[in-house]
Design a protein around this motif. Sequence first.
Motif, mmCIF file in Angstrom:
data_model
loop_
_atom_site.group_PDB
_atom_site.id
_atom_site.type_symbol
_atom_site.label_atom_id
_atom_site.label_comp_id
_atom_site.label_asym_id
_atom_site.label_seq_id
_atom_site.Cartn_x
_atom_site.Cartn_y
_atom_site.Cartn_z
ATOM 1 N N MET A 298 -27.938 18.678 -15.722
ATOM 2 C CA MET A 298 -29.209 17.989 -15.546
ATOM 3 C C MET A 298 -29.209 16.629 -16.234
ATOM 4 O O MET A 298 -29.773 15.663 -15.725
ATOM 5 C CB MET A 298 -30.354 18.862 -16.062
ATOM 6 C CG MET A 298 -30.611 20.088 -15.196
ATOM 7 S SD MET A 298 -31.805 21.232 -15.907
ATOM 8 C CE MET A 298 -33.314 20.277 -15.773
ATOM 9 N N GLN A 299 -28.558 16.541 -17.378
ATOM 10 C CA GLN A 299 -28.464 15.252 -18.056
ATOM 11 C C GLN A 299 -27.543 14.307 -17.281
ATOM 12 O O GLN A 299 -27.855 13.124 -17.104
ATOM 13 C CB GLN A 299 -27.969 15.428 -19.479
ATOM 14 C CG GLN A 299 -27.963 14.118 -20.271
ATOM 15 C CD GLN A 299 -27.340 14.257 -21.638
ATOM 16 O OE1 GLN A 299 -26.365 14.978 -21.807
ATOM 17 N NE2 GLN A 299 -27.903 13.560 -22.626
ATOM 18 N N GLN A 300 -26.428 14.855 -16.806
ATOM 19 C CA GLN A 300 -25.474 14.020 -16.069
ATOM 20 C C GLN A 300 -26.076 13.458 -14.785
ATOM 21 O O GLN A 300 -25.758 12.339 -14.378
ATOM 22 C CB GLN A 300 -24.224 14.836 -15.750
ATOM 23 C CG GLN A 300 -23.373 15.170 -16.970
ATOM 24 C CD GLN A 300 -22.241 16.113 -16.632
ATOM 25 O OE1 GLN A 300 -22.238 16.768 -15.587
ATOM 26 N NE2 GLN A 300 -21.259 16.208 -17.520
ATOM 27 N N THR A 301 -26.936 14.247 -14.152
ATOM 28 C CA THR A 301 -27.550 13.809 -12.893
ATOM 29 C C THR A 301 -28.901 13.131 -13.111
ATOM 30 O O THR A 301 -29.628 12.856 -12.168
ATOM 31 C CB THR A 301 -27.723 15.005 -11.941
ATOM 32 O OG1 THR A 301 -28.463 16.043 -12.608
ATOM 33 C CG2 THR A 301 -26.381 15.546 -11.489
ATOM 34 N N LYS A 302 -29.228 12.901 -14.402
ATOM 35 C CA LYS A 302 -30.436 12.171 -14.793
ATOM 36 C C LYS A 302 -31.732 12.896 -14.459
ATOM 37 O O LYS A 302 -32.805 12.263 -14.346
ATOM 38 C CB LYS A 302 -30.435 10.764 -14.197
ATOM 39 C CG LYS A 302 -29.293 9.888 -14.718
ATOM 40 C CD LYS A 302 -29.333 8.483 -14.129
ATOM 41 C CE LYS A 302 -28.325 7.561 -14.797
ATOM 42 N NZ LYS A 302 -26.964 8.108 -14.904
ATOM 43 N N LEU A 303 -31.659 14.221 -14.293
ATOM 44 C CA LEU A 303 -32.893 14.990 -14.199
ATOM 45 C C LEU A 303 -33.611 14.996 -15.544
ATOM 46 O O LEU A 303 -34.836 15.087 -15.607
ATOM 47 C CB LEU A 303 -32.602 16.431 -13.756
ATOM 48 C CG LEU A 303 -32.593 16.702 -12.249
ATOM 49 C CD1 LEU A 303 -32.233 18.145 -11.987
ATOM 50 C CD2 LEU A 303 -33.939 16.369 -11.631
ATOM 51 N N THR A 304 -32.816 14.953 -16.619
ATOM 52 C CA THR A 304 -33.380 14.819 -17.963
ATOM 53 C C THR A 304 -32.745 13.610 -18.630
ATOM 54 O O THR A 304 -31.601 13.247 -18.335
ATOM 55 C CB THR A 304 -33.118 16.069 -18.826
ATOM 56 O OG1 THR A 304 -31.702 16.304 -18.899
ATOM 57 C CG2 THR A 304 -33.795 17.293 -18.238
ATOM 58 N N THR A 305 -33.488 13.010 -19.554
ATOM 59 C CA THR A 305 -32.958 11.834 -20.250
ATOM 60 C C THR A 305 -32.133 12.219 -21.465
ATOM 61 O O THR A 305 -31.356 11.408 -21.962
ATOM 62 C CB THR A 305 -34.106 10.918 -20.701
ATOM 63 O OG1 THR A 305 -35.020 11.673 -21.514
ATOM 64 C CG2 THR A 305 -34.857 10.373 -19.487
ATOM 65 N N ARG A 306 -32.305 13.440 -21.957
ATOM 66 C CA ARG A 306 -31.490 13.902 -23.074
ATOM 67 C C ARG A 306 -31.114 15.356 -22.854
ATOM 68 O O ARG A 306 -31.748 16.066 -22.065
ATOM 69 C CB ARG A 306 -32.232 13.743 -24.412
ATOM 70 C CG ARG A 306 -33.408 14.673 -24.630
ATOM 71 C CD ARG A 306 -34.107 14.352 -25.938
ATOM 72 N NE ARG A 306 -35.180 15.295 -26.238
ATOM 73 C CZ ARG A 306 -35.032 16.362 -27.008
ATOM 74 N NH1 ARG A 306 -33.852 16.647 -27.538
ATOM 75 N NH2 ARG A 306 -36.055 17.169 -27.255
#
Length: 322
Positions: A298-306
Motif C-alpha cells: 500500500m505504501q509502494q502504490t501510494k495508497l498510504t503516505t507512510r
Amino acid sequence: MRTRLLAAVLSVVGLLAVTSCAGSPAVPAKVTLGFTAWPGWLPWQVAAEKGFFAVNGVDVELKYFDSYTDSITALATGAIDANSQTLNDTLMSVSGGARQTTVLVNDISTGNDQIIARDGITSVGDLKGKTVAVEKGTVDHYLLLLALNRAKLHEGDVQVVSTMTDSAAAAFAAGHVDAVGAWAPHTTTALTRPGSSPLTSSAEFPSSIPDTLVVREQLAKLRPDLVQRIVNTWFETLGWIAHNPDEATAIMARRAGVSPQTYRAYQPGTTFLTKQENQKAFSSMKLHQEAAQVATFMQQTKLTTRLAPVDGLFDASFVNAP
C-alpha cells in the motif's frame, strides 16, 4: 456507496490521533457495531433479528451503512465502537493514526470482489488507457492495484474514475466507463451490461482480502467482556445459519437488497472462517505477516503516505477463549 477521497479520510484520522491525547471517547455499555452490504458481514443482520446478541448478554446497536467509507471513518473518529472492514482498510486507518484492534476474521474474499470489463476487454493488460470506475482508497481499489501490478502495469496506465461503489457499478452498467472494481452485491448491477465479464477477482489473490471485525483499541482494553460476547455471538450465528440456511439467506438477501436466489450465487465467493481457523490464523502469525506485506504494498502504490504499523493490531484472546 462511498465517495470520500483518501486524503480526506486520513486527515480526519490524523486529527483524531492528535485530539485523543487529551481524552478518548467513553467506553460504552452499549456497543455500536457498523457493517455494510458485503456477504461476509451480513450474518450480523441474522444475529440482530434472531436476538443472538441479547442471548449472549451484550447490548449491540447494529448500524448499517450505505457507504462503506462512512463506516471506516465512523470507527476512526470514534462515532461507532466496532466496524466490519477489510484488513487493508484497517491499515489505511492506522497509518493515519487511528488506534484499532482486530479481534476476528469473519471471512476471506474468494471471488466476490471483482474487476469487471466491457465486451472487447479480455485481460487486465487490455485496461491500459481505459477508464476504470472504483472507489479510491478502499478494497477494490486495492484489488485493482494488485491486478495491475501482476500485469506489469501501474495505476497511471489506466484512467481511474473515483466514485462510490454503487455509483461505479451503475456507471459501468450504463456504459459510461470501460471497467469497474466492485464487490457483491454491486457486481450484480455491473454485470447487467451486455457482454461484460470479470477480468479478475479476489479468488486469484488467495488470502489477500480478509474481512474482519475491528474495535476501538480502548474498547478492547477496558471492556474485553463486551468484545468477547460479540465474538461469541458471531460463531453462534454461523452455527445457526448452517442449520437454517433458507431462513438465514432470506434475512441476508433482504438486507443486501437482492433476491434469495441471487444471494445464493454469492456464497462461493465468500469463505467464512471457523473458530478453529481463526485461532490458527491468529496464532500462526499469518495475519501479522499478511498485514506487513499489505502495508508495504500500500505504501509502494501510494495508497498510504507512510507504512502502517502492524504491531499490536491483532488480539488473539477473543478467538482463543473457550
